[in-house]
Enzyme design. Structure first.
Site, short mmCIF file in Angstrom:
data_model
loop_
_atom_site.label_atom_id
_atom_site.label_comp_id
_atom_site.label_asym_id
_atom_site.label_seq_id
_atom_site.Cartn_x
_atom_site.Cartn_y
_atom_site.Cartn_z
CG ASN A 169 -8.04 -9.64 -5.21
OD1 ASN A 169 -9.09 -9.69 -5.83
ND2 ASN A 169 -7.56 -8.50 -4.70
CB ILE A 220 -9.82 3.21 -1.12
CG1 ILE A 220 -8.57 2.94 -1.97
CG2 ILE A 220 -10.78 4.15 -1.84
CD1 ILE A 220 -8.82 2.13 -3.22
O1 C5P Z 1 -9.21 -5.75 3.14
P1 C5P Z 1 -10.12 -5.35 4.29
O2 C5P Z 1 -10.72 -6.52 4.99
O3 C5P Z 1 -9.51 -4.32 5.19
O4 C5P Z 1 -11.37 -4.64 3.55
C1 C5P Z 1 -12.42 -4.08 4.30
C2 C5P Z 1 -13.05 -2.95 3.52
O5 C5P Z 1 -12.08 -1.95 3.23
C3 C5P Z 1 -13.68 -3.32 2.19
O6 C5P Z 1 -14.87 -2.58 2.08
C4 C5P Z 1 -12.65 -2.86 1.16
O7 C5P Z 1 -13.28 -2.46 -0.05
C5 C5P Z 1 -12.00 -1.66 1.84
N1 C5P Z 1 -10.57 -1.48 1.52
C6 C5P Z 1 -10.16 -0.31 0.90
N2 C5P Z 1 -8.82 -0.10 0.66
C7 C5P Z 1 -7.91 -1.03 1.00
C8 C5P Z 1 -8.30 -2.21 1.65
C9 C5P Z 1 -9.65 -2.41 1.88
O8 C5P Z 1 -11.00 0.52 0.55
N3 C5P Z 1 -6.64 -0.81 0.76
#
Ligand code: C5P
Length: 404
Positions: free
Chosen positions: A213, A310
């Protein structure tokens, strides 16, 4: 009062085409109240005349280490002592290499060796030179010694190519210098250990292709640098980006979401705070091909599986740190951000609206945030440089930590 009043700046100019912009930079620094003395390498003089800088700064320009007349007027050690800081713009690959290796066979490199004043560099070079592992290693050496990098930026280059390696514009360098000289010296986060993720992740398709991305990593790096300058012990787990973190940040480079999860889980137990800024790819290939996929059929389908979350993995740990997440939203920002706050069991969430056409967040140097926590109420951090927004966010975080 102008931001650089009474600051004595030694402006080093090395031999790149961007040297013509250094005349405007000298002017901008003087506009802010600085005293500027210029040192030019012989390469720089092939691009622009010393007389230009003498006229702009009102000071003689220094070009030679072994010129008895110049040494009699102001010796190189005296010149090094005079400076509150040294700013090299443009800093060519050659100049960065020479300083990294402690050379002292011309005036500029000797001054860098003979000072304990902070050194700031604005690199400028062809994109392949910037990305060359030799330059990367030299920059890492310099960053580890506390040299701060302004840029380079990305875009059209004088050589006709497009990529990373453009010198920042004079006004951007001036602002970065003002920011660096006024960097927060408060120790509001002293004693805190903070783990941060930043940048995109890259999910391999085959040995030559990947899904990713547009995240630049700039927000996460700005938070890491600001947290370190506020006294925190910072570990930064960074996806593939070409950014430098400040020397006091421990950096772990990763590629995929799985790598990022392993690095985070390996580090998290020692930390008080986890700040998840990374734009983690939501999906990865169900099966990564060992060999390059050949283009035979007209259409092609990739089978994807969900990546681990994560942030949620960290917030679900029994002895979890304070968890601050990010949410990039295009609409109904508060509703979606609060949804993630709840769903991911967060202590705080910072939302940016990525849906505004004229203010792209990805790759931009500015940002604005709306910050929410489990109780009612929120705080808006108005649009500013990612460095200023990072500082404001960490100040909010500090207040929430005290409430905890
Ligand atoms: O993609 P999303 O909107 O769910 O992201 C929200 C938060 O979750 C962000 O802080 C992003 O760094 C974290 N995140 C993550 N692992 C993922 C997707 C998002 O740690 N697979």
């Amino acid at each position: 009062m102008p931001a650089l009043t009474n600051k004595k700046i030694l402006l080093g100019i090395s031999g790149g085409i961007a040297a013509y912009k250094s005349a405007i930079l000298a002017r901008r620094l003087i506009d802010e109240g600085a005293s500027v003395k210029v040192v030019m390498t012989s390469g720089a003089q092939a691009f622009i005349q010393p007389l230009t800088f003498q006229a702009l700064t009102g000071n003689p320009v220094h070009t030679d280490l072994l010129d008895p007349a110049a040494e009699a007027a102001m010796g190189h050690i005296e010149l090094a002592r005079w400076a509150d800081c040294i700013l090299i713009a443009p800093a060519t690959a050659n100049t960065l290499a020479r300083i990294a290796h402690g050379m002292s066979d011309d005036l500029l490199s000797t001054l860098c060796l003979a000072t304990d004043a902070p050194l700031y560099v604005a690199p400028a070079m062809n994109r392949l030179m910037w990305n060359n592992p030799a330059t990367t290693a030299n920059c890492q050496t310099l960053a580890a010694r506390g040299v701060q990098f302004f840029g380079p930026g990305t875009g059209f280059q004088a050589c006709g190519e497009t990529g990373s390696g453009r010198m920042l514009e004079p006004e951007e360098i001036r602002d970065a210098l003002i920011h660096a000289l006024n960097a927060p010296t408060n120790d509001a986060l002293a004693g805190k250990r903070i783990l941060i993720t930043a940048g995109p992740t890259r999910e391999a398709i085959d040995p030559v292709r990947y899904l990713s991305n547009h995240s630049s990593g700039k927000m996460g790096f700005a938070i890491a640098d600001a947290a370190a300058s506020m006294g925190a012990t910072v570990t930064l787990v960074a996806g593939p980006v070409s950014l430098q973190a400040s020397a006091d940040v421990k950096r772990i480079d990763v590629t995929s979401a799985d790598d990022m999860l392993s690095a985070v889980m390996g580090e998290v137990s020692d930390n008080d705070v986890f700040i998840s800024v990374a734009a983690v790819a939501d999906y990865r290939l169900e099966q990564v091909m060992d060999q390059k996929i050949k283009k035979s059929a007209d259409t092609m389908q990739l089978s994807l599986v969900r990546n681990p979350d994560i942030l949620k993995s960290v917030s679900s740990l029994p002895n979890r740190p304070f968890c601050l997440g990010f949410a990039a939203e295009t609409e109904n920002v508060e509703v979606h951000a609060r949804g993630k706050l709840k769903n991911k069991h967060l202590d705080m969430i910072a939302a940016n609206n990525v849906g505004q056409k004229d203010s792209p967040v990805f790759g931009s140097d500015t940002n604005a945030l709306d910050v929410y926590w489990p109780e009612d109420g929120h705080s808006s951090i108005e649009s500013g440089s990612k460095q200023d927004v990072a500082k404001a966010l960490l100040e909010l975080l500090t207040k929430r930590l005290k409430n905890d």
